[in-house]
Every structure is written in C-alpha cells, then in structure tokens.
Design a protein around this motif. Structure first.
Motif, PDB file in Angstrom:
ATOM      1  N   LEU A 193       0.821  -1.201   0.000  1.00 33.14           N
ATOM      2  CA  LEU A 193       0.000   0.000   0.000  1.00 33.14           C
ATOM      3  C   LEU A 193       0.865   1.265   0.000  1.00 33.14           C
ATOM      4  CD1 LEU A 193      -2.819  -0.992   2.530  1.00 33.14           C
ATOM      5  CD2 LEU A 193      -3.066  -0.678   0.064  1.00 33.14           C
ATOM      6  N   LEU A 194       1.959   1.239   0.773  1.00 32.30           N
ATOM      7  CA  LEU A 194       2.857   2.385   0.772  1.00 32.30           C
ATOM      8  C   LEU A 194       3.524   2.580  -0.589  1.00 32.30           C
ATOM      9  CD1 LEU A 194       4.540   1.932   4.279  1.00 32.30           C
ATOM     10  CD2 LEU A 194       2.720   3.535   3.647  1.00 32.30           C
ATOM     11  N   ASP A 213      -4.617   8.453  -1.469  1.00 34.28           N
ATOM     12  CA  ASP A 213      -4.075   9.768  -1.149  1.00 34.28           C
ATOM     13  C   ASP A 213      -4.301  10.066   0.338  1.00 34.28           C
ATOM     14  OD1 ASP A 213      -2.873  12.181  -1.409  1.00 34.28           O
ATOM     15  OD2 ASP A 213      -4.500  13.147  -2.532  1.00 34.28           O
ATOM     16  N   TYR A 214      -3.547   9.352   1.190  1.00 40.21           N
ATOM     17  CA  TYR A 214      -3.619   9.516   2.641  1.00 40.21           C
ATOM     18  C   TYR A 214      -2.200   9.592   3.188  1.00 40.21           C
ATOM     19  CZ  TYR A 214      -8.521   8.075   2.311  1.00 40.21           C
ATOM     20  OH  TYR A 214      -9.851   7.990   1.989  1.00 40.21           O
ATOM     21  N   PRO A 215      -2.002  10.155   4.351  1.00 38.39           N
ATOM     22  CA  PRO A 215      -0.673  10.156   4.971  1.00 38.39           C
ATOM     23  C   PRO A 215      -0.223   8.730   5.290  1.00 38.39           C
ATOM     24  CG  PRO A 215      -2.086  11.806   5.987  1.00 38.39           C
ATOM     25  CD  PRO A 215      -2.971  10.998   5.101  1.00 38.39           C
ATOM     26  N   GLN A 216       1.081   8.544   5.318  1.00 38.64           N
ATOM     27  CA  GLN A 216       1.614   7.199   5.539  1.00 38.64           C
ATOM     28  C   GLN A 216       1.270   6.667   6.920  1.00 38.64           C
ATOM     29  OE1 GLN A 216       5.774   6.935   4.668  1.00 38.64           O
ATOM     30  NE2 GLN A 216       5.527   7.502   2.507  1.00 38.64           N
ATOM     31  N   VAL A 220      -0.682   2.998   7.734  1.00 34.76           N
ATOM     32  CA  VAL A 220      -0.124   1.941   8.589  1.00 34.76           C
ATOM     33  C   VAL A 220      -1.116   1.534   9.668  1.00 34.76           C
ATOM     34  CG1 VAL A 220       1.695   1.440  10.257  1.00 34.76           C
ATOM     35  CG2 VAL A 220       2.245   2.661   8.153  1.00 34.76           C
ATOM     36  N   LYS A 221      -1.944   2.438  10.157  1.00 30.46           N
ATOM     37  CA  LYS A 221      -2.868   2.145  11.254  1.00 30.46           C
ATOM     38  C   LYS A 221      -4.165   1.478  10.783  1.00 30.46           C
ATOM     39  CE  LYS A 221      -1.225   5.952  14.150  1.00 30.46           C
ATOM     40  NZ  LYS A 221      -1.596   7.220  14.833  1.00 30.46           N
ATOM     41  N   TRP A 222      -4.370   1.371   9.495  1.00 29.05           N
ATOM     42  CA  TRP A 222      -5.598   0.727   9.014  1.00 29.05           C
ATOM     43  C   TRP A 222      -5.676  -0.722   9.489  1.00 29.05           C
ATOM     44  CZ3 TRP A 222      -5.228   2.787   3.310  1.00 29.05           C
ATOM     45  CH2 TRP A 222      -5.762   4.083   3.273  1.00 29.05           C
ATOM     46  N   SER A 223      -6.879  -1.231   9.602  1.00 32.33           N
ATOM     47  CA  SER A 223      -7.074  -2.637   9.995  1.00 32.33           C
ATOM     48  C   SER A 223      -6.670  -3.570   8.850  1.00 32.33           C
ATOM     49  CB  SER A 223      -8.534  -2.880  10.376  1.00 32.33           C
ATOM     50  OG  SER A 223      -9.386  -2.688   9.253  1.00 32.33           O
TER      51      SER A 223
END
Length: 520
Positions: free
Chosen positions: A416-417, A436-439, A443-446
């Motif tokens: 994803l990154l 288009d989200y901060p890194q 990382v904190k997504w489920s």
C-alpha cells in the motif's frame, strides 16, 4: 416383465430400453410417447404393486404377491440360463442359439462346475439368472454361482459351514462382503497408492490397509477427507502454500517451510504442550481398550521417538520380543508411523498376546476385541494426536500470535505504501484519491481494510497497464497525411511537373480512372 426370481419389476421395463428375446414376430409400430409409458406403469402398479404406488421410477417395484414356481411348458422367450434340480444350461453367445454349456452341481456345495456341451435343454428346466467368475458376487436374482477351475484343486468346505465363498484358492466363510470388495478393488488401488506414495510393492503390501479402511468407515465425512489429505500429504501446510505463491513459513514458530512432519516437532510452547497431553491421553485410552501392556508401552515409545519427545513413563524398557515390530515399522519410513501407516506386524503381535476376557461374576461372557480391532484402536489414537495438533496449529494461525499473519500484514502494508509513493506510475489520475492519505494513517488501518483496498488497487493497476499498452500502440501509428504527395496543377494534356518533394504528395496513379489530376 417380472424379474426371474418373481419378486419385483425392474425399472427398465417402463422406459422402452428393455426387450425380451422372443422368437415371435411382431408388427412394427411407432415407439410410445413418455405419457404412454407413464400411463402403462401406473396401470401395472394398480394391478400388481398397490403397496408401492409412489415408488421412484429408478427403483425396483416389489410385487404385492411374489410369483410361484415355473410351469413346465414350451417358451417363446430365449433366456441365457436354465436349470433343473442338479443341472444348469448356459447359452454361450459365440456358439449360436441352439448350443448350451452344461454344468453340474458339485455335490452339496453352492456352486456349479462345467461338465460339457448340450444341443437341447434339460427336461423340466426353468429360466434363472446367475453370476459367473472368480469374484463370487451375489444378487437378489442370483441363486447359484458358476465356478470353472479345470486346472486347480481346492480343499472341501469346512464341516458345519453354512456357506462357502471361494476367491481364487482361498475359502471364505465370514465377512464375505469385505472380502469380495477387497478382491474386486484392492489390486488396482494398491497400484495407484504405490505410484502416489512412491513406494515399492513390498512396502505397500506390508501396510495394514484393513485397519485403515475400518476406521475410515466410522468417521464422519469431513474427518475422513481430512485424514486422507494427511495420509497422502495434501494438507494445506506451508509446503503446499509455497506452490501457490503464498507464505510457507510456520505460523507457530516462524520456521522456514512448514511441513506435515513439522506439526509434531514445532518448538512452539502451545504445540509442545498439546502433543504431550495427547500422548498421555493416548496411553490411558489404550489401557482402557484392553491393549496388552507390552504393546501400548512400545507404541507410546514409538510415538515419542517420532515427535522428538521423551517418554513420560520413566519405567519403560524395550521388550525383546517386539524387536521385529520395531524393525518392520522402521522399514516404512519415519513419517509413515505418524500418518497412520502401521505395519501388519502390530496385528500379529497383538494376536500372539490376545487372551479372552474373564467372565463376569454372574457368568456372562465379556466381549473382547480381536487383534484387528485392537489395531484399529492404535490407528485411532494416532489420528486423534494429529487432530489435536492440527486444531492447535489452526488456532494459532488465525490468532494474534500468528507469525504468518504478521508477515502477511507487513507485506500488504508495504504494498500500500508503494502505491502511495508511485501512484503516478501505477494508477490513473482519477484513481489517486483511493490512496491519497498520509503514511501514518495507512499503517494504522485494519488488516481487513488493507486487504479490500489492496484488491481494488491491484485491479485498477491492471486496467491502467492495459490502457498504457493501448496508448503506446496508438502513438506508434503514422497519420494518414504522411502518405499524401503534393502535385502541381496543370491543364489537360500538358506534361506533369515534377513534385516539389517526397512529403505530402498525392499519387496520380491512385486517383479514379475517369478523372485527371487537373480536375482534382
């Protein structure tokens, strides 16, 4: 229409696929329709089979009253087999309709032996059906079995035996269904298993397949399927996942490649505790089932050696009389024991140590398992150990402590990154908003959200790759104006001036024949 035994009507009598071999000549008629056959079947049921009116069309329909004895009359239907009290006549296909093979009953035995040929039927004979060959298969219509062994000598049946079945040179008086099934299927099945397991014929024949067959019959379908996968190495462990491009490491300890043998030797604390408890439970089970102490002690020792575990019984000592069992089992290989491939020597050793159980105080006999049933107990114990290990492994695999799950989540996060950093190269501009989200937010997504989003991004990437290939092919095309050529305007009949250059010229020979360059 009825069967030769006179108890039922077969279903093929009502669909036009059966025809009696009659000598009578009938007029040619168009075939009946499906509705006619249904009406015919319904009327026959009302007349002769009133107790089974709703029986399925594919099943035999029992008659309300079975037919009686055959009348001694001349018949126009030609049957394949006839018999009298002691003689049977069989019509061979290749010899013609007027030649019969003659068979005589062998004393008081339940089979016939060929004794010559006949051109006429025996007096007072009636039609019947039979089974032929070495297998000795029986059917409700089959009352006698033809056996033809002109070059083999057999021993007479045992005294007091009510029925005797010959399979080759072996005489069978009990468990006939199992022996018939074994004779019909065992040869081809053993060849298939030999090729599948890559073993020699001798080692395949040394495995106690009877005990395996008995215990599998008593298992539920899903457990029987899982045991088959375990025996033949088809479980969904890491070695299988690697073949499908997935992570093959052990989810319990993080080892390189997880194999079926690793299930019993995994150093994970929960896995070791589970197998120690399973072995203790196995020993108590064998004691409760009446297995001799020398056998279950040796069996537990073999299990501990296979799983790299010390025997919990400190007082164990090897029995010299069981050395042959140890040697023969070791010939089958290290993994064969835990897969349930027990050598036949276990059954022989159990048979040598078998003793009848003492009667109860009131004089009643106690049922004692024979050697084969005791081998089934050994087999069940091994499979219960596997079930416990497999359940513990799956609990860890799908839990928070799973090494495989952790590694797989890290791979998905890194992917994803990568989409986030290279979105201009991997995705269309209209799809950038999805990543288009901060890194730190990514990382904190489920885990479930990462899986769903990654599936969509991979799908959009494939679409973008196809569009780029299509755009590249379009860019490689030359415009049609590159093939035009400029021609000077002239009067009709005058010579044509040479072209100013090779670019953008209009070829004169490509114009219609009725026009001239000047007209254009």
């Amino acid at each position: 229409m009825a069967s030769l035994c006179g108890t039922h009507i077969k279903p093929n009598r009502f669909n036009g696929r059966w025809r009696a071999k009659s000598r009578l000549k009938w007029n040619r008629q168009p075939p009946p329709t499906g509705t006619m056959w249904d009406t015919f079947q319904r009327l026959v049921k009302r007349a002769f089979c009133t107790k089974n009116m709703n029986r399925a069309k594919t099943l035999n329909i029992p008659l309300d009253t079975p037919l009686g004895s055959w009348y001694n009359i001349e018949r126009h239907i030609e049957y394949d087999v006839y018999r009298s009290q002691n003689i049977m006549c069989k019509r061979p296909v290749e010899e013609g309709p007027s030649i019969f093979e003659r068979y005589e009953i062998a004393g008081e035995a339940n089979y016939f032996v060929q004794s010559g040929m006949r051109t006429t039927l025996v007096h007072a004979s009636h039609p019947m059906s039979m089974s032929e060959g070495r297998e000795g298969h029986y059917h409700p219509d089959h009352q006698y079995n033809i056996i033809d062994y002109p070059n083999e000598q057999r021993s007479p049946p045992m005294e007091g035996a009510k029925a005797t079945l010959y399979l080759g040179m072996n005489m069978v008086t009990t468990e006939m269904a199992e022996q018939i099934h074994y004779a019909a299927e065992a040869t081809q099945m053993l060849i298939h298993v030999q090729n599948l397991l890559r073993r020699t014929k001798e080692t395949i024949e040394d495995i106690n397949w009877r005990s395996i067959g008995r215990i599998k019959k008593r298992l539920k379908l899903h457990k029987s399927i899982r045991m088959t996968k375990m025996m033949y190495g088809w479980l969904n462990v890491g070695s299988q996942k690697v073949k499908m491009g997935q992570i093959g490491m052990c989810p319990c300890c993080g080892g390189d490649i997880e194999t079926q043998r690793h299930l019993y030797t995994c150093p994970n604390v929960s896995m070791r505790q589970t197998i120690m408890e399973s072995i203790k439970t196995a020993k108590s089970t064998l004691v409760r089932q009446g297995i001799p102490s020398s056998i279950y002690n040796e069996f537990v020792e073999q299990t501990c050696l296979a799983v790299n575990l010390e025997n919990p019984d400190d007082t164990y000592s090897q029995d010299p009389e069981l050395q042959n069992v140890r040697d023969q089992q070791s010939r089958l290989g290290e993994e064969a024991f835990m897969k349930g491939f027990l050598h036949k020597e276990w059954t022989r050793a159990l048979n040598d140590r078998w003793t009848p159980a003492p009667p109860t105080e009131d004089g009643k006999k106690v049922h004692q398992k024979d050697a084969l049933e005791q081998t089934v107990c050994l087999q069940r114990v091994l499979w219960e150990i596997f079930e416990a290990q497999w359940s513990c492994r799956n609990d860890i695999l799908h839990g928070k402590e799973s090494k495989t799950l952790t590694l797989d989540t890290e791979k998905k996060t890194n992917r994803l990154l990568e989409f986030h950093e290279k979105r201009n190269d991997l995705l269309r501009r209209c799809d950038h908003w999805m990543i288009d989200y901060p890194q730190d937010v990514i990382v904190k997504w489920s885990r479930s959200h990462k899986i769903r989003l990654l599936q969509n991004l991979e799908r959009l990437k494939r679409i973008y790759d196809k569009e780029k290939i299509k755009d590249k092919d379009i860019a490689a095309l030359r415009p049609i104006t590159d093939f035009f050529q400029v021609v000077a305007r002239t009067t009709p009949g005058a010579p044509v001036a040479p072209a100013a250059g090779p670019e953008r010229c209009l070829r004169a020979n490509s114009m219609p024949t009725k026009s001239t360059v000047g007209d254009i």
